[in-house]
Write an enzyme that holds these catalytic residues in place. Structure first.
Site, PDB file in Angstrom:
ATOM      1  N   GLY A  79       0.820  -1.213   0.000  1.00  0.00           N
ATOM      2  CA  GLY A  79       0.000   0.000   0.000  1.00  0.00           C
ATOM      3  C   GLY A  79       0.850   1.257   0.000  1.00  0.00           C
ATOM      4  O   GLY A  79       1.377   1.671   1.042  1.00  0.00           O
ATOM      5  N   THR A 121       0.322   3.868  -3.092  1.00  0.00           N
ATOM      6  CA  THR A 121      -0.374   4.887  -3.894  1.00  0.00           C
ATOM      7  C   THR A 121      -1.604   5.440  -3.184  1.00  0.00           C
ATOM      8  O   THR A 121      -2.376   4.707  -2.570  1.00  0.00           O
ATOM      9  CB  THR A 121      -0.798   4.274  -5.249  1.00  0.00           C
ATOM     10  OG1 THR A 121       0.374   3.777  -5.884  1.00  0.00           O
ATOM     11  CG2 THR A 121      -1.462   5.310  -6.137  1.00  0.00           C
ATOM     12  N   ALA A 134      -0.804  10.900  -4.121  1.00  0.00           N
ATOM     13  CA  ALA A 134       0.572  10.389  -4.037  1.00  0.00           C
ATOM     14  C   ALA A 134       0.704   9.210  -4.998  1.00  0.00           C
ATOM     15  O   ALA A 134       0.634   8.045  -4.593  1.00  0.00           O
ATOM     16  CB  ALA A 134       0.913   9.959  -2.616  1.00  0.00           C
ATOM     17  N   GLY A 135       0.826   9.533  -6.294  1.00  0.00           N
ATOM     18  CA  GLY A 135       1.009   8.502  -7.322  1.00  0.00           C
ATOM     19  C   GLY A 135       2.463   8.526  -7.743  1.00  0.00           C
ATOM     20  O   GLY A 135       3.330   7.972  -7.061  1.00  0.00           O
ATOM     21  N   SER A 136       2.746   9.283  -8.827  1.00  0.00           N
ATOM     22  CA  SER A 136       4.148   9.428  -9.245  1.00  0.00           C
ATOM     23  C   SER A 136       4.970  10.122  -8.161  1.00  0.00           C
ATOM     24  O   SER A 136       6.113   9.761  -7.901  1.00  0.00           O
ATOM     25  CB  SER A 136       4.221  10.250 -10.541  1.00  0.00           C
ATOM     26  OG  SER A 136       3.700   9.498 -11.612  1.00  0.00           O
ATOM     27  N   GLN A 138      -2.751  -6.522 -35.435  1.00  0.00           N
ATOM     28  CA  GLN A 138      -2.748  -6.124 -36.852  1.00  0.00           C
ATOM     29  C   GLN A 138      -2.571  -7.334 -37.773  1.00  0.00           C
ATOM     30  O   GLN A 138      -3.247  -7.456 -38.789  1.00  0.00           O
ATOM     31  CB  GLN A 138      -1.614  -5.099 -37.087  1.00  0.00           C
ATOM     32  CG  GLN A 138      -1.627  -4.454 -38.444  1.00  0.00           C
ATOM     33  CD  GLN A 138      -2.814  -3.506 -38.619  1.00  0.00           C
ATOM     34  OE1 GLN A 138      -3.379  -3.015 -37.648  1.00  0.00           O
ATOM     35  NE2 GLN A 138      -3.213  -3.263 -39.855  1.00  0.00           N
ATOM     36  N   GLY A 165      -9.070  -8.582 -38.578  1.00  0.00           N
ATOM     37  CA  GLY A 165     -10.368  -8.548 -37.899  1.00  0.00           C
ATOM     38  C   GLY A 165     -10.449  -9.561 -36.771  1.00  0.00           C
ATOM     39  O   GLY A 165     -11.001  -9.290 -35.705  1.00  0.00           O
ATOM     40  N   GLU A 192       3.699   0.509 -11.163  1.00  0.00           N
ATOM     41  CA  GLU A 192       5.050   0.420 -10.569  1.00  0.00           C
ATOM     42  C   GLU A 192       5.948   1.544 -11.095  1.00  0.00           C
ATOM     43  O   GLU A 192       7.152   1.371 -11.285  1.00  0.00           O
ATOM     44  CB  GLU A 192       5.639  -0.983 -10.733  1.00  0.00           C
ATOM     45  CG  GLU A 192       4.710  -2.012 -10.091  1.00  0.00           C
ATOM     46  CD  GLU A 192       5.356  -3.247  -9.555  1.00  0.00           C
ATOM     47  OE1 GLU A 192       6.587  -3.266  -9.426  1.00  0.00           O
ATOM     48  OE2 GLU A 192       4.614  -4.187  -9.229  1.00  0.00           O
TER      49      GLU A 192
HETATM   50  N1  COS Z   1      16.362   2.900  -3.180  1.00  0.00           N
HETATM   51  C1  COS Z   1      16.645   3.360  -1.957  1.00  0.00           C
HETATM   52  N2  COS Z   1      16.477   4.648  -1.579  1.00  0.00           N
HETATM   53  C2  COS Z   1      15.988   5.488  -2.502  1.00  0.00           C
HETATM   54  C3  COS Z   1      15.663   5.075  -3.824  1.00  0.00           C
HETATM   55  C4  COS Z   1      15.888   3.736  -4.143  1.00  0.00           C
HETATM   56  N3  COS Z   1      15.606   3.250  -5.365  1.00  0.00           N
HETATM   57  N4  COS Z   1      15.198   6.131  -4.515  1.00  0.00           N
HETATM   58  C5  COS Z   1      15.225   7.180  -3.673  1.00  0.00           C
HETATM   59  N5  COS Z   1      15.706   6.792  -2.460  1.00  0.00           N
HETATM   60  C6  COS Z   1      15.947   7.620  -1.285  1.00  0.00           C
HETATM   61  C7  COS Z   1      16.844   8.808  -1.637  1.00  0.00           C
HETATM   62  O1  COS Z   1      18.205   8.445  -1.521  1.00  0.00           O
HETATM   63  C8  COS Z   1      16.427   9.827  -0.610  1.00  0.00           C
HETATM   64  O2  COS Z   1      17.025   9.521   0.630  1.00  0.00           O
HETATM   65  P1  COS Z   1      17.944  10.633   1.435  1.00  0.00           P
HETATM   66  O3  COS Z   1      17.032  11.791   1.671  1.00  0.00           O
HETATM   67  O4  COS Z   1      18.361   9.919   2.657  1.00  0.00           O
HETATM   68  O5  COS Z   1      19.058  10.956   0.481  1.00  0.00           O
HETATM   69  C9  COS Z   1      14.937   9.581  -0.444  1.00  0.00           C
HETATM   70  O6  COS Z   1      14.710   8.207  -0.847  1.00  0.00           O
HETATM   71  C10 COS Z   1      14.085  10.504  -1.289  1.00  0.00           C
HETATM   72  O7  COS Z   1      14.518  10.330  -2.627  1.00  0.00           O
HETATM   73  P2  COS Z   1      14.185  11.368  -3.789  1.00  0.00           P
HETATM   74  O8  COS Z   1      14.465  12.759  -3.307  1.00  0.00           O
HETATM   75  O9  COS Z   1      14.850  10.890  -5.033  1.00  0.00           O
HETATM   76  O10 COS Z   1      12.594  11.184  -3.911  1.00  0.00           O
HETATM   77  P3  COS Z   1      11.541  11.920  -4.848  1.00  0.00           P
HETATM   78  O11 COS Z   1      10.448  12.442  -3.992  1.00  0.00           O
HETATM   79  O12 COS Z   1      12.222  12.870  -5.764  1.00  0.00           O
HETATM   80  O13 COS Z   1      10.914  10.678  -5.677  1.00  0.00           O
HETATM   81  C11 COS Z   1      10.730   9.050  -7.430  1.00  0.00           C
HETATM   82  C12 COS Z   1      11.632   9.882  -6.507  1.00  0.00           C
HETATM   83  C13 COS Z   1      10.040   9.868  -8.486  1.00  0.00           C
HETATM   84  C14 COS Z   1      11.699   8.059  -8.086  1.00  0.00           C
HETATM   85  C15 COS Z   1       9.681   8.278  -6.593  1.00  0.00           C
HETATM   86  O14 COS Z   1       8.704   9.154  -6.051  1.00  0.00           O
HETATM   87  C16 COS Z   1       8.948   7.207  -7.412  1.00  0.00           C
HETATM   88  O15 COS Z   1       9.494   6.130  -7.659  1.00  0.00           O
HETATM   89  N6  COS Z   1       7.705   7.494  -7.815  1.00  0.00           N
HETATM   90  C17 COS Z   1       6.857   6.515  -8.498  1.00  0.00           C
HETATM   91  C18 COS Z   1       6.159   5.676  -7.479  1.00  0.00           C
HETATM   92  C19 COS Z   1       5.647   4.430  -8.058  1.00  0.00           C
HETATM   93  O16 COS Z   1       6.357   3.667  -8.693  1.00  0.00           O
HETATM   94  N7  COS Z   1       4.384   4.191  -7.798  1.00  0.00           N
HETATM   95  C20 COS Z   1       3.747   2.987  -8.206  1.00  0.00           C
HETATM   96  C21 COS Z   1       3.147   2.363  -6.996  1.00  0.00           C
HETATM   97  S1  COS Z   1       3.045   0.653  -7.004  1.00  0.00           S
HETATM   98  S2  COS Z   1       1.810   0.206  -8.454  1.00  0.00           S
END
Ligand code: COS
Length: 383
Positions: free
Chosen positions: A127, A129, A133-135, A339, A343, A366
């Site tokens: 859990g 998303t 809080a998606g992307s 394709q 049909g 993901e």
């Molecule tokens: N593994 C371990 N730690 C990680 C990491 C990884 N792959 N990616 C980031 N972190 C850590 C960073 O090092 C940072 O830690 P510190 O503050 O101690 O340096 C912290 O997490 C925050 O990282 P960051 O600033 O890069 O986070 P952002 O808010 O910029 O987000 C993305 C980064 C966009 C990559 C993230 O929000 C993401 O993956 N979003 C998509 C989510 C997703 O896949 N949703 C689908 C849900 S499941 S269907």
């Protein structure tokens, strides 16, 4: 460098493939039409679980087969060709639901929660998303407030695969908003915990035989003993889980594309137009050649990311690349397969349009492929 499977991996793939052809492929279209996860759940828990396959990549000391993430990817190549509901349940159970426990859990938590999942006795879910809080996954609005030996969880998660069928949920919640991503903590929440209920089932474009629902937490009391690692480690646990999960989605994209490609190839050899099989037309044979080439490239990208993971080397960039490339490839290959069948390909009972519907979500869940490009470009910048 060795591109061959080990004897153990090959034997596993052969047995799994045989099982899928006999027990899963025949009912796949019907289960999809039912838009119900029950059939896939039954296959997972009553047929695949007892064989130990739901723990294929989980270490032996925690009830798994200890065959590594490569074997998880090999599984997804096979299951993805046949049934996306089984594939989604299998994938979440081996990555998002369990990696946080495997990598961030205490020995006690692993024995209590990881072992039954690895043994196929319980299904897990994840859990993260939320509506806002998606992307931007760090924008968690679900809160966990400490109260004595417990935390009180309030909030709502959306689009949760395996919801209601799973017994073990790894849930992210904000314990300190002032710290942003580093204020998020991860908790194991058991199904049946008072205050934890499920919302509506989503109606989707594809992957109809898998289930996605809301998780609703209303003053849900979770023991502090179920927090994974320290407070504030939840975001890192979620990101690590997604790094592994993206290998699975890349592999699923490859499998789904292979399923469509094989049906297109068989049709192209059989279908006669203007007195000869359509495969003898260069327009069709070149399409098939491109499809096979793209699948092959994606397959090796996925296996490389899985190999890096198994070697304990950094693999986040490679898993994002594999997921992104494979799922973009999947859309193209599945569209071309439809394709080629013309049909017939567009008909619901033709069983090829299902691959195209199922391919689209791979570019989204993901982490959208736009997020994958963020992950890749940030990693490249640091090189
Ligand atoms: N593994 C371990 N730690 C990680 C990491 C990884 N792959 N990616 C980031 N972190 C850590 C960073 O090092 C940072 O830690 P510190 O503050 O101690 O340096 C912290 O997490 C925050 O990282 P960051 O600033 O890069 O986070 P952002 O808010 O910029 O987000 C993305 C980064 C966009 C990559 C993230 O929000 C993401 O993956 N979003 C998509 C989510 C997703 O896949 N949703 C689908 C849900 S499941 S269907």
């Amino acid at each position: 460098m060795n591109f061959e499977l080990t004897k153990e991996q090959q034997a596993y793939v052969d047995e799994l493939r045989d099982f899928l052809q006999k027990e899963v492929a025949p009912g796949a279209a019907e289960r999809d039409e039912s838009e119900d996860f029950s059939g896939a759940f039954d296959i997972l828990m009553n047929k695949m679980g007892p064989k130990g396959w739901l723990g294929v990549s989980i270490p032996k000391e925690y009830g798994g087969l200890g065959m590594g993430v490569i074997s998880y990817a090999l599984s997804m190549f096979e299951i993805g060709q046949v049934d996306s509901g089984v594939a989604a349940g299998f994938s979440v159970g081996l990555s998002l639901g369990t990696v946080p426990i495997q990598d961030f859990g205490s020995e006690e938590q692993k024995q209590k929660y990881l072992v039954p999942v690895a043994q196929g006795k319980k299904l897990s879910a994840f859990g993260l998303t939320e509506e806002n809080a998606g992307s931007d996954a760090a924008m968690q609005e679900t809160t966990a407030v400490r109260d004595g030996d417990d935390y009180i969880l309030n909030g709502k998660k959306i689009y949760i695969t395996n919801a209601e069928f799973a017994e073990v949920y790894t849930v992210m919640a904000m314990t300190d908003k002032s710290k942003g991503a580093n204020g998020i903590s991860a908790f194991i929440v058991e199904k049946g915990t008072p205050g934890f209920t499920f919302g509506k089932q989503e109606v989707k474009m594809g992957i109809w035989s898998s289930v996605q629902k809301e998780l609703i937490f209303e003053n849900c009391r979770v023991p502090a003993a179920n927090r994974l690692s320290e407070e504030g480690k939840g975001f890192k646990a979620a990101m690590k889980a997604l790094d592994v999960g993206r290998i699975g989605i890349g592999a699923l994209s490859v499998g789904n594309a292979m399923g469509a490609y094989k049906k297109a190839m068989a049709f192209a050899k059989e279908r006669i137009t203007f007195g000869k099989p359509i495969i003898t037309n260069q327009a069709i044979s070149f399409m098939l050649a491109d499809m096979a080439m793209q699948i092959e490239a994606a397959k090796w990208m996925v296996l490389h990311a899985a190999w890096l993971c198994d070697q304990g080397k950094p693999f986040g960039k490679e898993s994002a690349m594999a997921k992104c490339f494979a799922s973009d490839m999947g859309m193209k290959v599945c569209s071309d397969a439809v394709q080629i069948l013309g049909g017939k390909g567009y008909l619901r009972d033709g069983d090829v349009e299902r691959h195209l519907r199922d391919a689209k979500i791979q570019q989204i869940y993901e982490g959208t492929n736009q997020v994958q490009r963020m992950v890749i470009s940030r990693a490249l910048e640091k090189e």
